[in-house]
Write an enzyme that holds these catalytic residues in place. Structure first.
Site, mmCIF file in Angstrom:
data_model
loop_
_atom_site.group_PDB
_atom_site.id
_atom_site.type_symbol
_atom_site.label_atom_id
_atom_site.label_comp_id
_atom_site.label_asym_id
_atom_site.label_seq_id
_atom_site.Cartn_x
_atom_site.Cartn_y
_atom_site.Cartn_z
ATOM 1 N N LYS A 190 -4.857 16.583 -5.940
ATOM 2 C CA LYS A 190 -5.409 15.355 -6.515
ATOM 3 C C LYS A 190 -6.849 15.547 -7.010
ATOM 4 C CE LYS A 190 -2.261 12.244 -4.083
ATOM 5 N NZ LYS A 190 -2.103 10.911 -3.441
ATOM 6 N N ARG B 48 0.319 11.255 4.198
ATOM 7 C CA ARG B 48 1.351 11.589 3.212
ATOM 8 C C ARG B 48 2.694 11.820 3.902
ATOM 9 N NH1 ARG B 48 -2.706 15.383 -0.454
ATOM 10 N NH2 ARG B 48 -4.116 13.672 -1.019
ATOM 11 N N GLU C 105 -20.202 6.645 -8.854
ATOM 12 C CA GLU C 105 -18.896 5.992 -8.781
ATOM 13 C C GLU C 105 -19.031 4.591 -8.172
ATOM 14 O OE1 GLU C 105 -15.847 6.679 -9.646
ATOM 15 O OE2 GLU C 105 -15.765 8.826 -10.080
ATOM 16 N N SER D 210 -6.134 9.348 8.342
ATOM 17 C CA SER D 210 -5.041 9.810 9.197
ATOM 18 C C SER D 210 -5.340 11.135 9.893
ATOM 19 C CB SER D 210 -3.763 9.924 8.370
ATOM 20 O OG SER D 210 -3.962 10.779 7.263
ATOM 21 N N LYS E 205 -14.524 7.410 1.704
ATOM 22 C CA LYS E 205 -13.334 7.922 2.377
ATOM 23 C C LYS E 205 -13.220 9.420 2.175
ATOM 24 C CE LYS E 205 -8.370 7.517 2.158
ATOM 25 N NZ LYS E 205 -7.230 6.999 1.450
ATOM 26 N N TYR F 180 -6.976 3.638 12.190
ATOM 27 C CA TYR F 180 -5.727 3.561 12.941
ATOM 28 C C TYR F 180 -5.994 3.299 14.421
ATOM 29 C CZ TYR F 180 -4.260 5.512 8.535
ATOM 30 O OH TYR F 180 -4.062 5.690 7.190
ATOM 31 N N LYS G 119 -13.881 8.229 -3.100
ATOM 32 C CA LYS G 119 -12.763 8.816 -2.356
ATOM 33 C C LYS G 119 -12.674 10.294 -2.697
ATOM 34 C CE LYS G 119 -7.775 8.528 -1.681
ATOM 35 N NZ LYS G 119 -6.588 7.678 -1.875
HETATM 36 C C1 PBG Z 1 -2.962 6.947 -1.692
HETATM 37 C C2 PBG Z 1 -3.738 6.857 -0.436
HETATM 38 C C3 PBG Z 1 -3.994 7.915 0.435
HETATM 39 C C4 PBG Z 1 -4.657 7.369 1.526
HETATM 40 C C5 PBG Z 1 -4.820 6.006 1.306
HETATM 41 N N1 PBG Z 1 -4.259 5.707 0.075
HETATM 42 C C6 PBG Z 1 -3.593 9.340 0.357
HETATM 43 C C7 PBG Z 1 -3.975 10.121 -0.825
HETATM 44 O O1 PBG Z 1 -4.869 9.779 -1.584
HETATM 45 O O2 PBG Z 1 -3.320 11.133 -1.019
HETATM 46 C C8 PBG Z 1 -5.092 8.161 2.724
HETATM 47 C C9 PBG Z 1 -5.189 7.447 4.013
HETATM 48 C C10 PBG Z 1 -5.224 8.319 5.203
HETATM 49 O O3 PBG Z 1 -5.164 9.563 5.163
HETATM 50 O O4 PBG Z 1 -5.342 7.730 6.289
HETATM 51 N N2 PBG Z 1 -3.491 6.420 -2.825
#
Ligand code: PBG
Length: 324
Positions: free
Chosen positions: A218, A206, A234, A275, A249, A314, A196
């Site tokens: 992050k 968010r 990983e 998203s 991701k 989505y 990720k």
């Molecule tokens: C949080 C999480 C996130 C997403 C899935 N789980 C956001 C982040 O890591 O800040 C993102 C999903 C998306 O953007 O569709 N642990």
């Protein structure tokens, strides 16, 4: 002109093209993310994700019945915790009467065969909007893993089929697998967000959960998007620690990573079409600059072609409707 080989023969018409198509999308490929809210009769449209909603449990169960009938077999749950539930321990995350736990039970009662996956990370419950416990401005690894273990066990006890740790702390997959085994939850699977990346494409998500980091970013836990080999490390480590399904991701800016992971592993590979990727297509379509339906199918097909066995998206409902 004499040509020994005419490549266009296999593109002559729709019948031939579909006969030789290498990648076929089906609703079985999709995992539908769902945002859950407290209350009743709540269907709140997320401003940066037009056409996408946060549902209260009563409407959520209706939605899940509908998508099951469209052929979607799996959902991935995210909850919006009330502000008063947020602290720096994440304790609400393993409240057996918490929103997530109630959502899992409600869905399993309504559509028992639907595969219920749950997000495991502290950000919706964190006053800092971070995925871990914070001390002196740093995200603590081992203390966070202990919290994630409790959270996973409570999801498993509520009936989740898969827990999906999305936090990128070190060692969490092994710790979660061990505790599931020791606590009579050996049937619960783990879909690990194994590669990720720290990505700007999570912005609209968010907004959806009101979970943006309150300070910093992050980057001390999610991966640097400049890196490729690190994704393999990983992922292989998570498989060794017991991940049943791994994930890359976001998806579309990381198709090379999806392919590379797919070539290296023998477990199912998922990709999260996030998203921001949804928002880009929606925004361009609204302006009349892209054909939304075509953009959806081309995007999802490219993610599958890159090597994703499963796609969290989505657009699952839109795509299932077009494919149906
Ligand atoms: C949080 C999480 C996130 C997403 C899935 N789980 C956001 C982040 O890591 O800040 C993102 C999903 C998306 O953007 O569709 N642990």
């Amino acid at each position: 002109m004499y040509l020994q080989k005419r490549n266009r023969i296999l593109r002559t018409n729709a019948s031939i093209r579909s006969m030789v198509a290498e990648t076929i999308l089906t609703p079985n490929d999709f995992i539908l993310p769902l945002f859950v809210d407290e209350g009743e009769n709540v269907k709140y449209e997320i401003p940066s994700m037009p056409g996408y909603y946060r549902y209260s449990l009563d409407l959520l169960t209706e939605e899940v019945k509908l998508v099951w009938d469209m052929g979607i077999k799996s959902v991935l749950l995210f909850v919006k915790a009330k502000d008063e539930m947020k602290d720096n321990t994440g304790r609400e995350a393993w409240n057996e009467k918490g929103l997530m736990q109630r959502a899992i039970k409600a869905l399993k009662q309504t559509v028992p065969e639907m595969i219920v996956m749950t997000d495991v990370a502290l950000d919706p419950y964190s006053i800092y909007g971070h995925d871990g416990i914070v001390k002196d401005g740093k995200i603590l690894n081992d203390e966070t893993v202990e919290a994630l273990v409790k959270m996973s066990l409570s999801h498993a006890a509520a009936g989740a089929d898969f827990v999906a740790p999305s936090d990128m702390m070190d060692g969490r997959i092994g710790a979660i697998r061990k505790s599931l085994e020791e606590n009579n939850c050996s049937k619960t699977g783990i879909m690990s967000y194994s590669a990720k990346y720290a990505s700007c494409f999570y912005g609209p998500f968010r907004d959806a959960l009101d979970s943006a980091p309150g300070f910093g970013d992050k980057k001390t836990y999610q991966m640097n998007y400049a890196n490729r080999v690190e994704a393999i490390n990983e992922t292989l480590q998570d498989i060794e620690q017991g991940a049943d399904i791994v994930m890359v991701k976001p998806a579309m800016a990381y198709l090379d990573i999806i392919r590379e992971v797919k070539n290296r592993v023998t477990v199912p590979v998922s990709a999260y079409h996030v998203s921001g990727e949804y928002a880009m297509i929606k925004a361009a379509a609204k302006m009349g600059w892209l054909d939304e339906q075509k953009a959806i199918l081309e995007s999802l097909t490219s993610i599958k072609r890159a090597g994703a066995d499963l796609i969290a998206t989505y657009f699952a409902k839109d795509a299932a409707a077009m494919l149906g």
